[in-house]
Motif scaffolding. Sequence first.
Motif, PDB file in Angstrom:
ATOM      1  N   ARG A 111       0.830  -1.143   0.129  1.00 17.60           N
ATOM      2  CA  ARG A 111       0.158   0.102   0.056  1.00 17.60           C
ATOM      3  C   ARG A 111       0.834   1.255   0.106  1.00 17.60           C
ATOM      4  O   ARG A 111       0.605   2.134  -0.586  1.00 17.60           O
ATOM      5  CB  ARG A 111      -0.889  -0.064   1.045  1.00 17.60           C
ATOM      6  CG  ARG A 111      -2.068  -1.155   1.070  1.00 17.60           C
ATOM      7  CD  ARG A 111      -2.822  -0.818   2.246  1.00 17.60           C
ATOM      8  NE  ARG A 111      -4.190  -1.805   2.214  1.00 17.60           N
ATOM      9  CZ  ARG A 111      -5.326  -1.678   2.890  1.00 17.60           C
ATOM     10  NH1 ARG A 111      -5.268  -1.132   3.953  1.00 17.60           N
ATOM     11  NH2 ARG A 111      -6.033  -2.605   2.918  1.00 17.60           N
ATOM     12  N   ILE A 164       0.838   4.180  -3.051  1.00 14.69           N
ATOM     13  CA  ILE A 164       0.554   5.507  -2.813  1.00 14.69           C
ATOM     14  C   ILE A 164       1.543   6.236  -3.094  1.00 14.69           C
ATOM     15  O   ILE A 164       1.698   7.432  -3.521  1.00 14.69           O
ATOM     16  CB  ILE A 164       0.091   5.477  -1.125  1.00 14.69           C
ATOM     17  CG1 ILE A 164      -1.132   4.926  -0.965  1.00 14.69           C
ATOM     18  CG2 ILE A 164      -0.074   7.038  -0.954  1.00 14.69           C
ATOM     19  CD1 ILE A 164      -1.401   5.154   0.617  1.00 14.69           C
ATOM     20  N   SER A 218      -6.280   3.666  -2.392  1.00  9.96           N
ATOM     21  CA  SER A 218      -6.468   3.041  -0.803  1.00  9.96           C
ATOM     22  C   SER A 218      -7.625   2.450  -0.933  1.00  9.96           C
ATOM     23  O   SER A 218      -7.896   1.506  -0.097  1.00  9.96           O
ATOM     24  CB  SER A 218      -6.201   4.360   0.237  1.00  9.96           C
ATOM     25  OG  SER A 218      -6.668   5.341  -0.238  1.00  9.96           O
TER      26      SER A 218
END
Length: 457
Positions: A321, A325, A342
């Motif tokens: 993650r 991002i 997300s």
Amino acid sequence: MFMFNFDNGHDPNRPSFFEMLNQHQMMPSFKPALKYIFTVLSQRNPKFRYIVNYYDECFYSLLLLLEYHYLKYYEGSFSENFYNLKRIKPRNNNANGDGDTLFSLLKRLVVTPSNAGQGPETYTKSQILKKSFAMIRRNRAAASSSQQAKDDLNTMIQDSDRKESLIYLVLIPYFKGKLDEYYKKESDPLAELGLMSSDNNNNDNINDQIQQLEQQIQQQQTIVNGNNNSNNNNKKLKIKLLILIRFLKGSKTLKKLKTIFLKVYPFISAIYEALFFIYQLLYLYEYTNYYTPFFHFQNIQLKRLNHKDIESHRVVISNRRRDRINFVRDWPGSSFFVRLVSILDSILDYSKYILPLSVFIFKSLEWWYSENRISAPTLPIPTPPTPSKRAPGGLEIPRDKKLCPLCLKERTNPTICGSGFVFCYPCIFGYVNEHSKCPITFLPTNTEQLRKIYETV
């Protein structure tokens, strides 16, 4: 049966038969449930009708995405991760699980070689039970110390294993379902009698498309001389393709292949299902560690997740993650893409909870509303059946719909036959009473199936 379940101390991470059964049946049970949900939604919003018409393709595309995600980051499929299982590749030679099972222990206890060479030594039932329980306790004590050594012999699945697993999890079930559907359609008794006019309708549609394309080409040639050559060439190519499709549908070779398929496919399907049943039975009695033949082909086994695996999954998910991002943070409108990434990651990671919960909530709401108020039927209105085909030698259908096909006069006391055609009551009663069949389709019928039609003037 009790003794077989009692001896599981040699490998505490080996899933039970009921865990394997539940994870194996999880996705096949979701398929009709999700189809029912989209069928109900399509009544309120016609956009969902496309999903219903191509449901298999949509379902297995979504399944391909889920299975790829879970195989890559969780070392198991969607349903396997739901039951906290993972896939491993054993590197030891004893991959079939033919070790010291209770069956082999009892066999050694009942028949053991004697030192004097005078034949096997036998024991009483009480001695067998005492020795068996003692050996089971020793196995359980040794399992905890030797489990780490066993885990070192196992390796994680690689990218090639994941790709092969996707074939067994998605592609083979998809084609198997399509073949089952095709066999069910073509083996219908009405299709064998030639009373289902789907092929004729398809040929008529192809002929209509060819005529429309030819008319459009002629109109463009008369209106504009030579300016739309590219459009005309594309339409001519479509005409050639349609003619080829029509030729293939009417070819004798395809008909022979279809006949061979209808005869051979039931045996292939029976062997396919029998293999799964045999492997599941062997897994139940611990003769093998492969629950399905697909696992055996891949040399893959399922084990329970331990605390170390769960913590490693959390670290991998958090790193994934963060990397995604950081990848979109420098894009224009980064705040939107960060939220989008997300949200998508959360949907994929928590889909094993979202999917069962959404099905449960939908079915609960449906039950609540059906109990508290009278509503319209939730299922869509079925399409009317195709008209029955005229049998060779049957009566011709008059163009004037008011005429009786038997007497060729205007109908009096109209009566419908089981095939759907309408006659005069005296005409059809006498014919059915004598021949016991419809005069147009030759479908079997009797006088009790005749129904009077009440017309409003």
